[in-house]
Write a protein that holds these residues in place. Structure first.
Motif, mmCIF file in Angstrom:
data_model
loop_
_atom_site.group_PDB
_atom_site.id
_atom_site.type_symbol
_atom_site.label_atom_id
_atom_site.label_comp_id
_atom_site.label_asym_id
_atom_site.label_seq_id
_atom_site.Cartn_x
_atom_site.Cartn_y
_atom_site.Cartn_z
ATOM 1 N N UNK A 1 -31.870 53.659 -8.048
ATOM 2 C CA UNK A 1 -31.232 53.344 -6.548
ATOM 3 C C UNK A 1 -30.407 52.017 -5.965
ATOM 4 N N UNK A 2 -29.055 51.701 -5.579
ATOM 5 C CA UNK A 2 -29.389 50.111 -5.487
ATOM 6 C C UNK A 2 -29.812 49.717 -4.526
ATOM 7 N N UNK A 3 -30.212 48.239 -4.773
ATOM 8 C CA UNK A 3 -30.853 48.203 -3.760
ATOM 9 C C UNK A 3 -30.193 46.252 -3.269
ATOM 10 N N UNK A 4 -30.463 45.664 -2.151
ATOM 11 C CA UNK A 4 -29.933 44.958 -1.666
ATOM 12 C C UNK A 4 -30.633 44.073 -1.138
ATOM 13 N N UNK A 5 -30.595 42.775 -0.807
ATOM 14 C CA UNK A 5 -30.903 41.575 -0.298
ATOM 15 C C UNK A 5 -29.698 41.339 0.933
ATOM 16 N N UNK A 6 -30.854 41.248 2.084
ATOM 17 C CA UNK A 6 -29.978 40.862 2.961
ATOM 18 C C UNK A 6 -30.278 39.566 3.488
ATOM 19 N N UNK A 7 -30.058 38.458 3.927
ATOM 20 C CA UNK A 7 -30.619 36.986 4.246
ATOM 21 C C UNK A 7 -30.757 36.254 5.302
ATOM 22 N N UNK A 8 -31.385 36.155 6.056
ATOM 23 C CA UNK A 8 -32.786 35.626 7.321
ATOM 24 C C UNK A 8 -31.315 34.730 7.640
ATOM 25 N N UNK A 9 -30.950 33.762 6.141
ATOM 26 C CA UNK A 9 -30.666 32.018 6.488
ATOM 27 C C UNK A 9 -29.008 32.048 6.662
ATOM 28 N N UNK A 10 -28.239 33.430 6.185
ATOM 29 C CA UNK A 10 -27.016 33.950 5.374
ATOM 30 C C UNK A 10 -25.993 33.364 7.377
ATOM 31 N N UNK A 11 -26.297 33.916 7.975
ATOM 32 C CA UNK A 11 -25.396 34.021 9.020
ATOM 33 C C UNK A 11 -25.283 32.588 9.612
ATOM 34 N N UNK A 12 -25.883 32.345 9.223
ATOM 35 C CA UNK A 12 -26.086 29.589 9.937
ATOM 36 C C UNK A 12 -25.504 29.520 8.655
ATOM 37 N N UNK A 13 -24.870 29.841 8.206
ATOM 38 C CA UNK A 13 -24.025 29.241 6.864
ATOM 39 C C UNK A 13 -23.256 28.918 7.039
ATOM 40 N N UNK A 14 -22.349 29.367 8.895
ATOM 41 C CA UNK A 14 -20.632 29.066 8.675
ATOM 42 C C UNK A 14 -21.210 27.447 9.890
ATOM 43 N N UNK A 15 -22.522 27.109 9.401
ATOM 44 C CA UNK A 15 -23.083 25.702 10.784
ATOM 45 C C UNK A 15 -22.222 24.139 9.977
ATOM 46 N N UNK A 16 -21.301 23.690 10.854
ATOM 47 C CA UNK A 16 -21.063 22.729 10.191
ATOM 48 C C UNK A 16 -22.129 21.305 9.569
ATOM 49 N N UNK A 17 -22.029 20.299 8.948
ATOM 50 C CA UNK A 17 -22.760 19.640 8.532
ATOM 51 C C UNK A 17 -23.387 18.469 9.222
ATOM 52 N N UNK A 18 -22.454 18.522 10.032
ATOM 53 C CA UNK A 18 -23.450 17.400 11.078
ATOM 54 C C UNK A 18 -24.250 18.251 12.330
ATOM 55 N N UNK A 19 -24.553 19.880 12.061
ATOM 56 C CA UNK A 19 -25.432 20.243 12.461
ATOM 57 C C UNK A 19 -26.225 20.602 11.581
ATOM 58 N N UNK A 20 -26.594 20.635 10.170
ATOM 59 C CA UNK A 20 -27.653 21.178 9.120
ATOM 60 C C UNK A 20 -27.797 20.575 8.341
ATOM 61 N N UNK A 21 -27.639 18.584 8.586
ATOM 62 C CA UNK A 21 -27.564 17.841 7.512
ATOM 63 C C UNK A 21 -28.933 17.067 8.692
ATOM 64 N N UNK A 22 -29.652 16.326 7.666
ATOM 65 C CA UNK A 22 -31.104 15.154 8.472
ATOM 66 C C UNK A 22 -30.387 14.236 8.359
ATOM 67 N N UNK A 23 -31.188 12.919 9.009
ATOM 68 C CA UNK A 23 -30.655 11.623 8.185
ATOM 69 C C UNK A 23 -31.940 11.528 7.562
#
Length: 398
Positions: free
Chosen positions: A139-161
């Motif tokens: 059977x095909x097996x698929x990974x669905x990621x908790x982090x995927x939905x948040x990959x649209x964050x702009x860099x000002x939101x996801x980068x640490x200083x």
């Protein structure tokens, strides 16, 4: 037409949650949980045909053995024939994975390389995948990621200083989690409000033993409270949430703690449990605070509600407006007390709720509990298993 079902598998460090979902009808024909795997009181509970059955498991049971027990039950009840694919929750996908992904040898190698980003979660996810690959080789097996939905964050939101070579060389950045939950409830909210998701600006609030918030603009995540790991953000059941990093240096340099002890304390002994000294369970603390007048329980709930309200207000900075707030997760869906305490601290945003509607919004009931002219305040039960099943089916059909 032949019934087509997706088997959804969600592995924790010592647990295995599962559901069998018909993608055409959204019917969940079977669900359950194997827990305390590896301990003497390991067990598996299966809900099928409206009845719950619990079976004891040997202390030697791991994820593969628990999955074998599940497969035996599926076979005994003639449920395996309809399964067309397996959908797996994977907590951390790093920057490699923005979408559900068909699992092969190359993907497995990459998932293992990401384990250092989520050492409490990804190794357990991988164990579940390996067990399922052995059991359902065709059977095909698929990974669905908790982090995927948040990959649209702009860099000002996801980068640490911090020095940027840490991001470029070691992928140190904010990732965010609970993505499938934030995705699901935001779409459900759009339906409840009878508006296009692309026209809405929302803050989603997932409250359970783990807690996170997300700012959602036009259907996309633009900020979230959890960070590099699920330890960051608001106060949680046993996790501390945001804390001055200097505390860690102080504990290891001056108080005799090892790094491992600090890790354990901040992840498993802090939050509601650490503040109250009683429990990480919100229901227990509400009983202690409201019925028994326990000051430590009240303090824990006060800190919990304050950090969530503060984070919620901060999320609005990323939005063009505030159309609504969505509460979900075990606490968010069922604790009218916690919702009330949070909203009380949001008067500056013009948020207000109806106490009677708030009290009614429990046990899986979807409801808008706001009073005009407040932005909508919705209670929406989450369904991460359905998201995983649906996205798995879409991928194999595509």
């Amino acid at each position: 037409m032949t019934k087509q079902t997706i088997l959804v598998i969600n592995c924790g460090s010592s647990s295995l949650k599962f559901a069998l979902i018909d993608v055409a009808t959204k019917e969940e024909s079977l669900s359950g949980l194997a827990q305390r795997l590896g301990a003497s009181d390991a067990s598996i509970t299966i809900k099928f045909n409206g009845e719950k059955q619990t079976f004891s498991l040997a202390a030697s049971y791991n994820h593969q053995a628990a999955l074998a027990a599940l497969i035996e039950f599926l076979q005994t009840n003639s449920l395996t024939q309809s399964i067309v694919a397996i959908g797996h929750r994977v907590v951390h996908g790093g920057e490699m994975y923005h979408q559900p992904t068909l699992i092969n040898d190359e993907v497995m190698a990459q998932l293992k390389s990401l384990s250092n980003l989520a050492p409490l979660h990804n190794p357990a996810n991988i164990q579940g995948i390996e067990a399922a690959l052995a059991a359902f080789a065709d059977l095909p097996q698929v990974a669905v990621f908790d982090t995927a939905f948040h990959q649209t964050m702009p860099n000002k939101a996801f980068l640490y200083a911090v020095p940027q070579q840490l991001y470029k060389e070691h992928s140190i950045r904010k990732y965010g989690f609970h993505g499938t939950s934030h995705y699901f409830v935001s779409r459900e909210a759009a339906t409840m409000l009878d508006k296009d998701i692309e026209a809405l600006s929302l803050v989603t609030v997932h409250l359970g033993n783990g807690c996170s918030l997300a700012a959602i603009e036009a259907g996309q995540s633009v900020d979230t409270s959890m960070g590099f790991t699920p330890l960051a953000g608001v106060t949680m059941g046993t996790r501390c949430g945001d804390i001055d990093p200097g505390v860690i240096f102080h504990l290891t340099t001056h108080c005799g703690y090892t790094v491992e002890q600090v890790d354990t304390m901040l992840n498993k002994e802090s939050g509601l449990l650490g503040l109250s000294g009683i429990s990480n369970d919100c229901r227990t603390l509400e009983d202690q605070a409201l019925e028994q007048n326990n000051p430590q329980a009240k303090l824990a709930l006060d800190v919990f509600s304050f950090t969530i309200a503060k984070s919620l207000a901060a999320m609005t900075v990323s939005l063009s407006k505030l159309d609504g707030i969505i509460f979900t997760g075990g606490i968010g869906e069922n604790s009218d007390y916690v919702r009330e305490q949070i909203v009380k601290q949001l008067a500056v945003l013009g948020v207000a709720i109806d106490p009677e509607l708030n009290a009614q919004a429990i046990r899986g009931k979807s409801l808008n509990i706001a009073t005009a002219p407040s932005p909508a305040v919705l209670v929406v039960p989450t369904n991460e298993e359905w998201v995983i099943a649906n996205q798995t089916h879409q991928l194999i059909q595509g």
